[in-house]
Design a protein around this motif. Structure first.
Motif, PDB file in Angstrom:
ATOM      1  N   GLU A   7      -5.179  -3.955   8.834  1.00 43.05           N
ATOM      2  CA  GLU A   7      -4.804  -3.826   7.419  1.00 43.05           C
ATOM      3  C   GLU A   7      -5.052  -2.395   6.995  1.00 43.05           C
ATOM      4  O   GLU A   7      -6.145  -1.869   7.197  1.00 43.05           O
ATOM      5  CB  GLU A   7      -5.651  -4.817   6.591  1.00 43.05           C
ATOM      6  N   ASP A   8      -4.036  -1.735   6.438  1.00 52.19           N
ATOM      7  CA  ASP A   8      -4.196  -0.321   6.084  1.00 52.19           C
ATOM      8  C   ASP A   8      -4.781  -0.107   4.695  1.00 52.19           C
ATOM      9  O   ASP A   8      -5.267   0.974   4.386  1.00 52.19           O
ATOM     10  CB  ASP A   8      -2.860   0.423   6.207  1.00 52.19           C
ATOM     11  N   GLU A   9      -4.730  -1.130   3.844  1.00 55.33           N
ATOM     12  CA  GLU A   9      -5.295  -0.951   2.510  1.00 55.33           C
ATOM     13  C   GLU A   9      -6.812  -1.145   2.577  1.00 55.33           C
ATOM     14  O   GLU A   9      -7.296  -2.241   2.874  1.00 55.33           O
ATOM     15  CB  GLU A   9      -4.674  -1.950   1.534  1.00 55.33           C
ATOM     16  N   ASP A  51      -1.426  -7.361   9.145  1.00 58.74           N
ATOM     17  CA  ASP A  51      -0.602  -6.977   8.006  1.00 58.74           C
ATOM     18  C   ASP A  51       0.779  -6.559   8.524  1.00 58.74           C
ATOM     19  O   ASP A  51       0.889  -5.968   9.596  1.00 58.74           O
ATOM     20  CB  ASP A  51      -1.290  -5.808   7.287  1.00 58.74           C
ATOM     21  N   MET A  53       3.159  -4.514   6.781  1.00 58.22           N
ATOM     22  CA  MET A  53       3.494  -3.127   6.455  1.00 58.22           C
ATOM     23  C   MET A  53       2.316  -2.211   6.771  1.00 58.22           C
ATOM     24  O   MET A  53       1.304  -2.231   6.090  1.00 58.22           O
ATOM     25  CB  MET A  53       3.844  -3.005   4.955  1.00 58.22           C
ATOM     26  N   LYS A 101       0.389 -12.067   0.159  1.00 63.58           N
ATOM     27  CA  LYS A 101      -0.547 -11.384  -0.750  1.00 63.58           C
ATOM     28  C   LYS A 101      -0.044 -11.475  -2.179  1.00 63.58           C
ATOM     29  O   LYS A 101       1.170 -11.405  -2.371  1.00 63.58           O
ATOM     30  CB  LYS A 101      -0.661  -9.904  -0.369  1.00 63.58           C
TER      31      LYS A 101
HETATM   32 CA    CA Z   1      -0.095  -2.764   4.307  1.00 61.72          CA
END
Ligand code: CA
Length: 227
Positions: A7-9, A51, A53, A101
């Motif tokens: 997950e990049d966030e 995730d 994206m 989400k």
């Molecule tokens: Ca993302």
């Protein structure tokens, strides 16, 4: 049980890491697709939360690469896009479930447990045991001689590792990387302290003693009845 979070966030990743650690899982986290792919190909995970994206390689591509390489680890997709096409695409590529989400943590945890149960049924056992010590991976209960023992999540992870490798000597460095997700200096006593506490719970009042110290090497759960 070990879970990889991709997950990049930062906020969502931290939230998941904290929640899943508190729920008793050992957690690794990756913020981009390439690292995630590398980890998934080289480490053992019981589940990957992925995730869609990501800044470099998207979740679809990672999943496709894993399945093509024969990795059948359960994958739970996280997607911000609530479109039927995305769901179908994920499931066609071999995802086991998906979550849109924003989601409630309780919902995620329920999905994680369901997938792990399925994965466990598909491949291995839900219980690990040695002598009259039993560890239930799903209910996360530990009993010895039928008596329920109160152990912490870290002790559970440590005991799970020892039971999975019973009658093998486990070096401290391996225990550190598998249970603490980090490398310790060889002179640290964190592992020794944890082992002592675990012993007090599972061995002090019972026979035979299961955890053995192998001097200069590490620890071993010895299930050959030496009494
Ligand atoms: Ca993302």
């Amino acid at each position: 049980m070990k879970i990889l979070i991709v997950e990049d966030e930062a906020k969502i990743s931290a939230y998941l890491q904290q929640g899943l650690s508190e729920a008793g899982f050992v957690v690794d986290a990756s913020r981009n697709g390439l690292d995630a792919h590398h980890l998934a190909m080289t480490e053992h995970y019981d589940l990957i939360i992925l995730d869609v994206m990501l800044p470099d390689v998207d979740g679809w591509t990672i999943l496709k690469a894993l399945r093509e390489a024969g990795r059948d680890v359960p994958v739970l997709f996280l997607t911000a896009r609530d479109s039927v096409d995305d769901r179908v695409k994920g499931l066609e590529l071999g995802a086991d479930d998906y979550l849109v989400k924003p989601f409630a943590f309780a919902e995620l945890l329920a999905r994680v447990r369901t997938l792990l149960r399925r994965g466990v049924n598909r491949t291995t056992e839900t219980r690990l045991s040695a002598a009259d010590l039993e560890l239930d991976l799903l209910s996360r209960r530990v009993t010895r001689a039928g008596q329920r023992l109160a152990i912490t999540t870290r002790e559970f992870a440590l005991l799970e590792l020892l039971l999975r490798h019973q009658n093998e000597v486990l070096p401290r460095s391996l225990i550190a990387s598998q249970v603490w997700d980090m490398n310790f200096d060889s002179d640290t006593n964190v592992i020794d302290v944890a082992i002592r506490r675990l012993r007090a719970k599972i061995d002090d009042d019972f026979e035979p003693k299961l955890i053995r110290t192998v001097r200069g090497m590490g620890y071993m759960l010895d299930s050959s009845d030496q009494s």
